[in-house]
Design an enzyme around this catalytic site. Structure first.
Site, PDB file in Angstrom:
ATOM      1  N   HIS A 145      47.432  47.178  30.354  1.00 49.62           N
ATOM      2  CA  HIS A 145      46.202  47.712  29.765  1.00 49.62           C
ATOM      3  C   HIS A 145      45.106  46.659  29.931  1.00 49.62           C
ATOM      4  O   HIS A 145      45.377  45.454  29.833  1.00 49.62           O
ATOM      5  CB  HIS A 145      46.369  48.014  28.273  1.00 49.62           C
ATOM      6  CG  HIS A 145      47.371  49.079  27.982  1.00 49.62           C
ATOM      7  ND1 HIS A 145      47.084  50.422  28.066  1.00 49.62           N
ATOM      8  CD2 HIS A 145      48.684  48.995  27.631  1.00 49.62           C
ATOM      9  CE1 HIS A 145      48.161  51.121  27.764  1.00 49.62           C
ATOM     10  NE2 HIS A 145      49.150  50.284  27.498  1.00 49.62           N
ATOM     11  N   ALA A 193      65.994  29.490  25.770  1.00 50.82           N
ATOM     12  CA  ALA A 193      66.138  30.824  25.168  1.00 50.82           C
ATOM     13  C   ALA A 193      64.942  31.159  24.288  1.00 50.82           C
ATOM     14  O   ALA A 193      64.422  30.312  23.562  1.00 50.82           O
ATOM     15  CB  ALA A 193      67.426  30.882  24.355  1.00 50.82           C
ATOM     16  N   THR A 198      53.894  31.528  30.249  1.00 51.10           N
ATOM     17  CA  THR A 198      52.543  31.997  30.565  1.00 51.10           C
ATOM     18  C   THR A 198      51.873  31.166  31.646  1.00 51.10           C
ATOM     19  O   THR A 198      50.769  31.509  32.075  1.00 51.10           O
ATOM     20  CB  THR A 198      51.656  31.974  29.311  1.00 51.10           C
ATOM     21  OG1 THR A 198      51.564  30.607  28.828  1.00 51.10           O
ATOM     22  CG2 THR A 198      52.234  32.851  28.215  1.00 51.10           C
ATOM     23  N   ARG A 216      60.853  18.274  29.814  1.00 46.04           N
ATOM     24  CA  ARG A 216      61.503  17.260  30.647  1.00 46.04           C
ATOM     25  C   ARG A 216      61.520  17.720  32.087  1.00 46.04           C
ATOM     26  O   ARG A 216      61.637  18.909  32.358  1.00 46.04           O
ATOM     27  CB  ARG A 216      62.944  17.021  30.183  1.00 46.04           C
ATOM     28  CG  ARG A 216      63.635  15.895  30.953  1.00 46.04           C
ATOM     29  CD  ARG A 216      65.094  15.779  30.585  1.00 46.04           C
ATOM     30  NE  ARG A 216      65.758  14.757  31.358  1.00 46.04           N
ATOM     31  CZ  ARG A 216      67.077  14.614  31.474  1.00 46.04           C
ATOM     32  NH1 ARG A 216      67.867  15.458  30.854  1.00 46.04           N
ATOM     33  NH2 ARG A 216      67.594  13.660  32.196  1.00 46.04           N
TER      34      ARG A 216
END
Length: 237
Positions: A145, A193, A198, A216
Protein backbone atom coordinates in the site's frame (compact mmCIF):
# COMPACT_ATOMS: atom_id res chain seq x y z
CA UNK A 1 15.54 -52.90 8.63
CA UNK A 2 18.96 -53.66 10.08
CA UNK A 3 19.43 -50.00 10.92
CA UNK A 4 16.02 -49.86 12.56
CA UNK A 5 16.71 -52.79 14.88
CA UNK A 6 20.15 -51.44 15.72
CA UNK A 7 18.68 -48.09 16.80
CA UNK A 8 15.86 -49.81 18.67
CA UNK A 9 18.32 -51.97 20.61
CA UNK A 10 20.50 -48.96 21.43
CA UNK A 11 17.50 -47.15 22.93
CA UNK A 12 16.01 -50.16 24.67
CA UNK A 13 13.84 -52.69 22.88
CA UNK A 14 10.57 -51.79 24.58
CA UNK A 15 7.16 -51.48 22.94
CA UNK A 16 6.90 -47.67 23.50
CA UNK A 17 10.35 -47.11 22.02
CA UNK A 18 9.66 -49.27 18.98
CA UNK A 19 6.22 -47.71 18.42
CA UNK A 20 7.65 -44.20 18.79
CA UNK A 21 10.47 -44.83 16.34
CA UNK A 22 8.16 -46.50 13.81
CA UNK A 23 5.68 -43.61 13.95
CA UNK A 24 8.48 -41.10 13.37
CA UNK A 25 9.82 -43.06 10.40
CA UNK A 26 6.39 -43.51 8.83
CA UNK A 27 5.52 -39.81 9.19
CA UNK A 28 8.90 -38.73 7.85
CA UNK A 29 8.92 -40.99 4.82
CA UNK A 30 5.22 -40.77 3.91
CA UNK A 31 5.15 -37.00 4.35
CA UNK A 32 8.17 -36.59 2.08
CA UNK A 33 6.76 -38.87 -0.63
CA UNK A 34 3.32 -37.28 -0.76
CA UNK A 35 4.61 -33.72 -0.31
CA UNK A 36 7.19 -34.05 -3.08
CA UNK A 37 4.71 -35.63 -5.47
CA UNK A 38 2.17 -32.85 -4.88
CA UNK A 39 4.85 -30.20 -5.32
CA UNK A 40 6.04 -31.63 -8.64
CA UNK A 41 2.53 -31.97 -10.04
CA UNK A 42 1.62 -28.44 -9.03
CA UNK A 43 4.87 -26.98 -10.39
CA UNK A 44 4.33 -28.70 -13.75
CA UNK A 45 0.75 -27.43 -13.91
CA UNK A 46 1.63 -23.82 -13.04
CA UNK A 47 4.82 -23.48 -15.10
CA UNK A 48 7.20 -23.27 -12.16
CA UNK A 49 10.83 -24.24 -12.80
CA UNK A 50 11.81 -27.15 -10.59
CA UNK A 51 15.34 -28.56 -10.42
CA UNK A 52 16.30 -32.16 -9.63
CA UNK A 53 16.24 -33.48 -6.07
CA UNK A 54 13.74 -30.87 -4.88
CA UNK A 55 11.67 -32.29 -2.03
CA UNK A 56 8.84 -31.24 0.25
CA UNK A 57 7.36 -32.50 3.49
CA UNK A 58 3.76 -31.38 3.61
CA UNK A 59 1.88 -29.05 1.25
CA UNK A 60 3.61 -26.13 -0.47
CA UNK A 61 1.53 -23.15 -1.59
CA UNK A 62 2.53 -22.03 -5.11
CA UNK A 63 0.84 -19.07 -6.80
CA UNK A 64 2.46 -17.69 -9.96
CA UNK A 65 1.11 -14.61 -11.71
CA UNK A 66 1.00 -15.10 -15.52
CA UNK A 67 4.30 -13.99 -17.03
CA UNK A 68 6.18 -14.01 -13.72
CA UNK A 69 8.87 -16.52 -12.78
CA UNK A 70 9.40 -18.90 -9.87
CA UNK A 71 12.59 -20.98 -10.19
CA UNK A 72 13.58 -23.59 -7.61
CA UNK A 73 17.10 -25.00 -7.99
CA UNK A 74 18.55 -28.44 -7.33
CA UNK A 75 18.20 -29.87 -3.83
CA UNK A 76 15.85 -27.27 -2.35
CA UNK A 77 13.85 -28.68 0.57
CA UNK A 78 10.51 -27.39 1.82
CA UNK A 79 9.26 -28.21 5.31
CA UNK A 80 5.54 -27.47 5.60
CA UNK A 81 4.49 -29.84 8.35
CA UNK A 82 4.89 -29.57 12.11
CA UNK A 83 5.71 -33.29 12.10
CA UNK A 84 8.94 -32.63 10.23
CA UNK A 85 9.89 -29.24 11.69
CA UNK A 86 12.60 -29.48 14.33
CA UNK A 87 12.95 -26.12 16.07
CA UNK A 88 9.28 -25.22 16.41
CA UNK A 89 5.76 -25.85 15.17
CA UNK A 90 4.94 -24.01 11.94
CA UNK A 91 2.39 -21.21 11.69
CA UNK A 92 1.61 -22.14 8.08
CA UNK A 93 2.95 -24.19 5.15
CA UNK A 94 5.63 -22.76 2.86
CA UNK A 95 4.16 -20.23 0.42
CA UNK A 96 5.74 -18.78 -2.73
CA UNK A 97 3.63 -16.15 -4.51
CA UNK A 98 4.18 -13.61 -7.29
CA UNK A 99 1.76 -10.77 -7.95
CA UNK A 100 2.89 -9.26 -11.26
CA UNK A 101 4.27 -10.26 -14.68
CA UNK A 102 7.77 -8.95 -13.90
CA UNK A 103 8.08 -10.56 -10.48
CA UNK A 104 10.69 -13.27 -9.82
CA UNK A 105 11.32 -15.65 -6.95
CA UNK A 106 14.63 -17.48 -7.36
CA UNK A 107 15.73 -20.13 -4.85
CA UNK A 108 19.36 -21.27 -5.04
CA UNK A 109 20.76 -24.75 -4.81
CA UNK A 110 20.21 -26.56 -1.52
CA UNK A 111 18.02 -23.95 0.20
CA UNK A 112 15.84 -25.10 3.06
CA UNK A 113 12.57 -23.33 3.91
CA UNK A 114 10.44 -24.12 6.97
CA UNK A 115 6.95 -22.66 6.98
CA UNK A 116 8.30 -19.62 5.13
CA UNK A 117 6.30 -17.05 3.17
CA UNK A 118 7.94 -15.35 0.17
CA UNK A 119 5.77 -12.82 -1.64
CA UNK A 120 7.13 -10.90 -4.62
CA UNK A 121 4.89 -8.29 -6.19
CA UNK A 122 6.83 -6.60 -8.98
CA UNK A 123 10.63 -6.97 -8.56
CA UNK A 124 12.67 -10.00 -7.45
CA UNK A 125 13.46 -12.02 -4.34
CA UNK A 126 16.61 -14.09 -4.68
CA UNK A 127 18.02 -16.66 -2.25
CA UNK A 128 21.57 -17.88 -2.85
CA UNK A 129 23.06 -21.30 -2.33
CA UNK A 130 22.09 -23.24 0.83
CA UNK A 131 20.19 -20.41 2.47
CA UNK A 132 18.37 -21.57 5.61
CA UNK A 133 15.00 -20.06 6.53
CA UNK A 134 13.95 -21.08 10.04
CA UNK A 135 10.25 -21.52 10.92
CA UNK A 136 7.82 -18.77 9.94
CA UNK A 137 10.17 -16.37 8.15
CA UNK A 138 8.43 -13.77 5.95
CA UNK A 139 10.10 -12.06 2.98
CA UNK A 140 8.46 -9.34 0.86
CA UNK A 141 9.53 -6.86 -1.83
CA UNK A 142 6.71 -4.40 -1.25
CA UNK A 143 4.69 -2.37 1.26
CA UNK A 144 1.55 -3.42 -0.68
CA UNK A 145 0.00 0.00 0.00
CA UNK A 146 1.22 3.55 -0.64
CA UNK A 147 2.04 5.01 2.79
CA UNK A 148 1.00 8.61 2.06
CA UNK A 149 -1.41 10.33 1.79
CA UNK A 150 -3.21 8.30 4.41
CA UNK A 151 -6.60 8.72 2.77
CA UNK A 152 -5.50 6.70 -0.28
CA UNK A 153 -3.68 3.82 1.44
CA UNK A 154 -6.45 1.33 0.82
CA UNK A 155 -6.74 2.20 -2.88
CA UNK A 156 -3.20 3.07 -4.05
CA UNK A 157 -0.81 0.11 -4.50
CA UNK A 158 2.40 2.19 -4.46
CA UNK A 159 4.19 -0.22 -6.79
CA UNK A 160 6.81 2.39 -7.64
CA UNK A 161 8.18 1.88 -4.13
CA UNK A 162 8.80 -1.88 -4.54
CA UNK A 163 12.45 -2.96 -4.23
CA UNK A 164 14.22 -6.33 -4.73
CA UNK A 165 15.53 -8.52 -1.93
CA UNK A 166 18.75 -10.55 -2.12
CA UNK A 167 19.98 -13.10 0.42
CA UNK A 168 23.53 -14.36 -0.11
CA UNK A 169 24.89 -17.90 -0.11
CA UNK A 170 24.80 -19.82 3.20
CA UNK A 171 22.89 -17.12 5.08
CA UNK A 172 20.74 -18.26 7.99
CA UNK A 173 17.53 -16.40 8.81
CA UNK A 174 16.24 -17.02 12.32
CA UNK A 175 12.77 -18.06 13.42
CA UNK A 176 9.90 -15.57 13.00
CA UNK A 177 12.09 -13.00 11.27
CA UNK A 178 10.74 -10.55 8.69
CA UNK A 179 12.82 -9.41 5.72
CA UNK A 180 11.44 -6.21 4.22
CA UNK A 181 11.79 -4.73 0.73
CA UNK A 182 15.10 -3.49 -0.67
CA UNK A 183 17.28 -5.51 1.72
CA UNK A 184 20.51 -7.28 0.80
CA UNK A 185 21.78 -9.86 3.29
CA UNK A 186 25.39 -10.91 2.81
CA UNK A 187 26.99 -14.28 2.30
CA UNK A 188 27.11 -16.37 5.47
CA UNK A 189 25.20 -13.83 7.58
CA UNK A 190 22.98 -14.85 10.50
CA UNK A 191 19.77 -13.03 11.38
CA UNK A 192 18.65 -13.60 14.97
CA UNK A 193 15.20 -14.97 15.77
CA UNK A 194 12.35 -12.46 15.73
CA UNK A 195 14.30 -9.79 13.87
CA UNK A 196 12.90 -7.28 11.38
CA UNK A 197 15.49 -6.54 8.71
CA UNK A 198 15.07 -3.09 7.15
CA UNK A 199 18.61 -2.40 5.90
CA UNK A 200 21.53 -4.22 4.30
CA UNK A 201 23.52 -6.74 6.34
CA UNK A 202 27.17 -7.43 5.37
CA UNK A 203 28.83 -10.80 4.76
CA UNK A 204 29.43 -13.04 7.80
CA UNK A 205 27.58 -10.68 10.11
CA UNK A 206 25.36 -11.51 13.08
CA UNK A 207 22.39 -9.13 13.19
CA UNK A 208 19.33 -9.09 15.41
CA UNK A 209 16.61 -6.88 16.81
CA UNK A 210 13.75 -4.67 15.66
CA UNK A 211 14.99 -3.14 13.48
CA UNK A 212 17.90 -5.56 13.03
CA UNK A 213 21.35 -4.17 13.79
CA UNK A 214 24.75 -5.77 13.26
CA UNK A 215 26.22 -6.93 16.58
CA UNK A 216 29.23 -8.78 15.20
CA UNK A 217 31.07 -9.47 11.96
CA UNK A 218 33.14 -12.67 11.85
CA UNK A 219 36.50 -12.10 10.18
CA UNK A 220 38.06 -14.34 7.53
CA UNK A 221 40.76 -15.30 10.05
CA UNK A 222 38.15 -16.48 12.56
CA UNK A 223 36.43 -18.56 9.89
CA UNK A 224 39.71 -20.23 8.94
CA UNK A 225 40.38 -21.00 12.62
CA UNK A 226 36.92 -22.53 13.01
CA UNK A 227 37.54 -24.73 9.98
CA UNK A 228 40.82 -25.93 11.50
CA UNK A 229 39.08 -26.72 14.80
CA UNK A 230 36.38 -28.72 13.01
CA UNK A 231 38.94 -30.63 10.94
CA UNK A 232 41.13 -31.52 13.94
CA UNK A 233 38.84 -34.18 15.53
CA UNK A 234 38.32 -35.81 12.14
CA UNK A 235 42.06 -36.03 11.61
CA UNK A 236 42.50 -37.74 15.00
CA UNK A 237 39.79 -40.27 14.12
Amino acid sequence: MTGFWKKALERGLTFPNVASYLSLEVMRRWGAVTGTLRLRLKAALLGIELGPNVSAHGPVGLMRWPGSRIAIADGVHFISSWRRATAAALAHPVRLRTFGPKAEILLGEGCELSGSSITCRSTSITLGKQVLLAPNVVIVDSDFHAPWPAETRSSKPGMERDKPVTIGDYAWIGMNSIILKGVSIGRGAIIGAGSVVTRDIPDNALACGVPAKVVRVVSDEEIVELLHQQAAPQARD
